[in-house]
Scaffold this active site. Structure first.
Site, short mmCIF file in Angstrom:
data_model
loop_
_atom_site.label_atom_id
_atom_site.label_comp_id
_atom_site.label_asym_id
_atom_site.label_seq_id
_atom_site.Cartn_x
_atom_site.Cartn_y
_atom_site.Cartn_z
N LYS A 163 0.83 -1.22 0.00
CA LYS A 163 0.00 0.00 0.00
C LYS A 163 0.87 1.26 0.00
CE LYS A 163 -2.33 2.62 3.67
NZ LYS A 163 -1.22 3.04 4.53
N ASN A 164 1.83 1.32 0.91
CA ASN A 164 2.57 2.58 1.06
C ASN A 164 3.50 2.86 -0.12
OD1 ASN A 164 1.20 3.18 3.34
ND2 ASN A 164 2.85 2.69 4.78
N ARG A 189 -4.36 9.68 3.58
CA ARG A 189 -3.18 10.38 4.07
C ARG A 189 -2.26 10.76 2.91
NH1 ARG A 189 -1.12 13.26 7.86
NH2 ARG A 189 1.11 13.09 8.00
N CYS A 215 -5.38 7.74 8.56
CA CYS A 215 -5.55 7.28 9.94
C CYS A 215 -5.21 8.42 10.90
CB CYS A 215 -4.64 6.09 10.20
SG CYS A 215 -5.28 4.59 9.47
N ARG A 275 -0.86 14.54 12.85
CA ARG A 275 0.27 14.11 12.01
C ARG A 275 0.70 15.31 11.15
NH1 ARG A 275 -1.74 8.60 9.33
NH2 ARG A 275 0.45 8.39 8.73
N PRO A 276 1.63 16.11 11.68
CA PRO A 276 2.01 17.34 10.98
C PRO A 276 2.72 17.06 9.65
CG PRO A 276 3.46 16.94 12.86
CD PRO A 276 2.38 15.91 12.93
N ILE A 277 2.71 18.06 8.76
CA ILE A 277 3.46 17.93 7.49
C ILE A 277 4.46 19.07 7.33
CG2 ILE A 277 1.74 16.52 6.26
CD1 ILE A 277 0.87 19.13 4.82
N ASP A 278 4.92 19.59 8.48
CA ASP A 278 5.86 20.72 8.44
C ASP A 278 7.15 20.39 7.70
OD1 ASP A 278 5.97 19.07 10.94
OD2 ASP A 278 7.87 20.12 11.18
N GLN A 279 7.61 19.14 7.76
CA GLN A 279 8.87 18.79 7.09
C GLN A 279 8.71 18.74 5.57
OE1 GLN A 279 11.88 18.54 8.95
NE2 GLN A 279 10.37 19.43 10.34
N ASP A 293 3.51 0.33 12.06
CA ASP A 293 2.26 -0.14 11.45
C ASP A 293 1.91 -1.58 11.84
OD1 ASP A 293 2.11 2.32 10.30
OD2 ASP A 293 2.59 1.68 8.26
N ARG A 346 -8.59 -0.21 3.57
CA ARG A 346 -7.57 0.74 3.12
C ARG A 346 -6.24 0.03 2.87
NH1 ARG A 346 -5.69 4.84 6.71
NH2 ARG A 346 -4.54 5.26 4.81
C1 LIG Z 1 1.13 6.71 3.33
C2 LIG Z 1 2.25 6.21 4.15
O1 LIG Z 1 3.30 5.85 3.65
N1 LIG Z 1 2.03 6.14 5.46
C3 LIG Z 1 3.09 5.68 6.34
C4 LIG Z 1 4.02 6.83 6.60
O2 LIG Z 1 3.23 7.88 7.14
P1 LIG Z 1 3.84 9.33 7.23
O3 LIG Z 1 4.68 9.57 6.03
O4 LIG Z 1 2.71 10.25 7.48
O5 LIG Z 1 4.73 9.20 8.51
P2 LIG Z 1 6.10 9.94 8.80
O6 LIG Z 1 7.22 9.03 8.55
O7 LIG Z 1 6.07 11.24 8.09
O8 LIG Z 1 5.97 10.23 10.37
C5 LIG Z 1 6.97 9.87 11.28
C6 LIG Z 1 6.95 10.79 12.46
O9 LIG Z 1 7.36 12.09 12.05
C7 LIG Z 1 6.44 13.07 12.44
N2 LIG Z 1 6.39 14.09 11.37
C8 LIG Z 1 6.22 13.70 10.08
C9 LIG Z 1 6.19 14.62 9.06
C10 LIG Z 1 6.35 15.98 9.38
O10 LIG Z 1 6.35 16.85 8.51
N3 LIG Z 1 6.53 16.32 10.67
C11 LIG Z 1 6.54 15.41 11.69
O11 LIG Z 1 6.70 15.76 12.85
C12 LIG Z 1 5.11 12.32 12.57
O12 LIG Z 1 4.20 12.98 13.41
C13 LIG Z 1 5.59 10.99 13.13
O13 LIG Z 1 5.75 11.09 14.51
O14 LIG Z 1 5.04 6.41 7.51
C14 LIG Z 1 4.54 6.04 8.80
C15 LIG Z 1 5.73 5.69 9.67
O15 LIG Z 1 6.39 4.58 9.20
C16 LIG Z 1 3.56 4.88 8.66
O16 LIG Z 1 2.93 4.69 9.91
C17 LIG Z 1 2.48 5.15 7.62
O17 LIG Z 1 1.80 3.95 7.30
C1 LIG Z 2 -0.96 4.77 9.17
C2 LIG Z 2 -1.14 4.11 8.06
O1 LIG Z 2 -1.53 4.60 6.88
P1 LIG Z 2 -1.71 6.13 6.43
O2 LIG Z 2 -0.41 6.82 6.65
O3 LIG Z 2 -2.00 5.98 4.96
O4 LIG Z 2 -2.85 6.70 7.22
C3 LIG Z 2 -0.86 2.64 8.00
O5 LIG Z 2 -0.74 2.13 6.88
O6 LIG Z 2 -0.80 2.00 9.05
#
Ligand SMILES: CC(=O)N[C@H]1[C@@H](OP(=O)(O)OP(=O)(O)OC[C@H]2O[C@@H](n3ccc(=O)[nH]c3=O)[C@H](O)[C@@H]2O)O[C@H](CO)[C@@H](O)[C@@H]1O
Ligand SMILES: C=C(OP(=O)(O)O)C(=O)O
Length: 414
Positions: free
Chosen positions: A18-19, A88, A112, A117-121, A300, A392
């Protein structure tokens, strides 16, 4: 609906990841001609992504495990709402559209929601490449006159930010270097696709990724890597039901952290070339688990792992160092008789039998955890509500479990 207590036996083939899929589909729009994705998992997230691309004008032909994406007529129209809110990974449209059109308006992502779940990075990366990023009524607007390569040091090694910056940087002028990049296998998969399209990316899978921008990318054909999280869930279910299951079509190296924990608990695990066999045992030892970034134990799979740890003797401690509060499965497991308490970022799990109950999936992996738990309960019927969330990320879960001998079926809610 689950009538548990039957050991799972037989073999199960694992679908594509999926990812990876939900990053590869947006990556395809960077090409000027058709991209063919093979080994595509059949998931609701994939369906939503095909809707997003079609809304933007791409031609998407999805036939079983193959998707053909022709982005020739795609355009960057604002998508503040609609399908982008359902998952997401819609955040990848920001990097992909920015790379192709230097402009995008995308609503904040869904997916989820176990915690903020911030996207600041991601945004920091886009800004480093020269984009102006504004938040307009809950939608992110990105615009750049020109994208220029830059050095980006990620504060947290985020999977999403690493891929998103990679997407935009493939079409930037000059070289981009991502430091403290995430190392998950899905990142290598995305880099492999982009390189087949003509991008120049080195170091994916390590903490430093270097991307030389190119002016044009072309279509190609790519086969998606196996889903290590689905595979891990079946490994856990095999152990939890004291079964004997061959999990086929996997890359065993991607599952080493889980394999090591199952061995430590006392399960038998055999690693073969492209499959893993798990043979459950009557008794398991308690263990401590720490969910970390790859190659650590995947966050996960920590929810299904919680269910397995209820089957171990003594007290296990499971801590999540990726998400501090990913424990929405715990109150539902407690309804099933589990003795678990959450302290800070840890769940303290005292082993003991579970009972059937009506429970609700709060998110995708919480749902998987409840299914695993239900499979261990020998009397009564466990009813898991909200299973559309499981769709999903699990391809044909119910038919697969039935083929392994589980008494599980799906009913529509009134
Ligand atoms: C679609 C997808 O691929 N989802 C996966 C992806 O989610 P996702 O890409 O959202 O997860 P991240 O690796 O970004 O998050 C890791 C950590 O970094 C923090 N963070 C992240 C981005 C940011 O801009 N700022 C920040 O603080 C998050 O809150 C979290 O604590 O990786 C996660 C961690 O392996 C998995 O649980 C999700 O299944
Ligand atoms: C958290 C998950 O997915 P997503 O980042 O797509 O919400 C997940 O696959 O467990």
């Amino acid at each position: 609906m689950i009538r548990g207590g039957r050991p799972l036996r037989g073999s199960v083939s694992i679908s594509g990841a999926k990812n990876s899929a939900i990053a590869l589909i947006p990556a395809a729009i960077l090409a000027e001609s058709e991209v063919v994705l093979d080994n595509l998992p059949i998931l609701s997230d994939v369906a939503v992504y095909s809707e997003i691309l079609e809304e933007l004008g791409a031609r998407v032909l999805w036939d079983g495990n193959q998707m053909r994406i022709d982005p020739t007529h795609i355009r960057s129209i604002p998508m503040p709402n609609g399908p982008v809110k359902k998952l997401r990974a819609s955040y990848y449209m920001m990097g992909a559209l920015l790379g192709r059109f230097k402009e995008a308006t995308i609503g904040l992502p869904g997916g989820c929601n176990f915690e903020p779940r911030p996207i600041d990075q991601h945004i920091k990366g886009f800004e480093a490449l020269g984009a102006t990023v504004t938040n307009e009524h809950g939608a992110i607007h990105l615009h750049a006159k020109e994208l220029r390569g830059a050095k980006v040091y990620l504060d947290v090694s985020s999977v999403g930010a690493t891929i998103n910056i990679m997407l935009a940087a493939t079409r930037a002028k000059g070289a981009t270097i991502i430091e403290n990049a995430a190392k998950e296998p899905e990142i290598i998969d995305v880099a492999t696709l982009l390189n087949s399209m003509g991008a120049v990316i080195k170091g994916a899978g390590t903490e430093t990724i270097r991307i030389e921008g190119v002016t044009e990318l072309k279509g190609c054909r790519h086969s998606i890597i196996p889903d290590r999280i689905q595979a891990g869930t079946y490994m856990i279910a095999a152990a939890a039901t004291r079964g004997d299951v061959l999990i086929d079509g996997v890359i065993p190296k991607h599952l080493e952290a889980l394999t090591a924990k199952l061995l430590e608990m006392g399960a038998h695990v055999e690693e073969l070339d492209e499959s893993i066999r798990v043979i459950g045992q009557p008794e398991y030892q308690h263990v401590d688990v720490k969910a970390l970034v790859y190659p650590g134990f995947p966050t996960d799979i920590q929810s299904p792992m919680t269910s397995l740890l209820t089957q171990a003797k003594g007290v296990s401690v499971l801590s999540d160092f990726v998400y501090s509060n990913r424990f929405k499965h715990v109150p539902e497991l407690v309804r099933m008789g589990a003795k678990i308490r959450v302290e800070g970022r840890s769940a303290i799990i005292e082993g003991g039998p579970l009972n059937a109950a009506k429970v609700k999936a709060a998110d995708l992996r919480a749902g998987a955890a409840l299914v695993v738990a239900g499979l261990t309960v020998p009397e009564g019927t466990t009813e898991v509500f909200g299973v559309e969330l499981i769709d999903r990320g699990y391809d044909h879960l119910v038919p697969n479990l039935r083929a392994l001998g589980a008494d599980v079926w799906r009913e529509m809610e009134e």
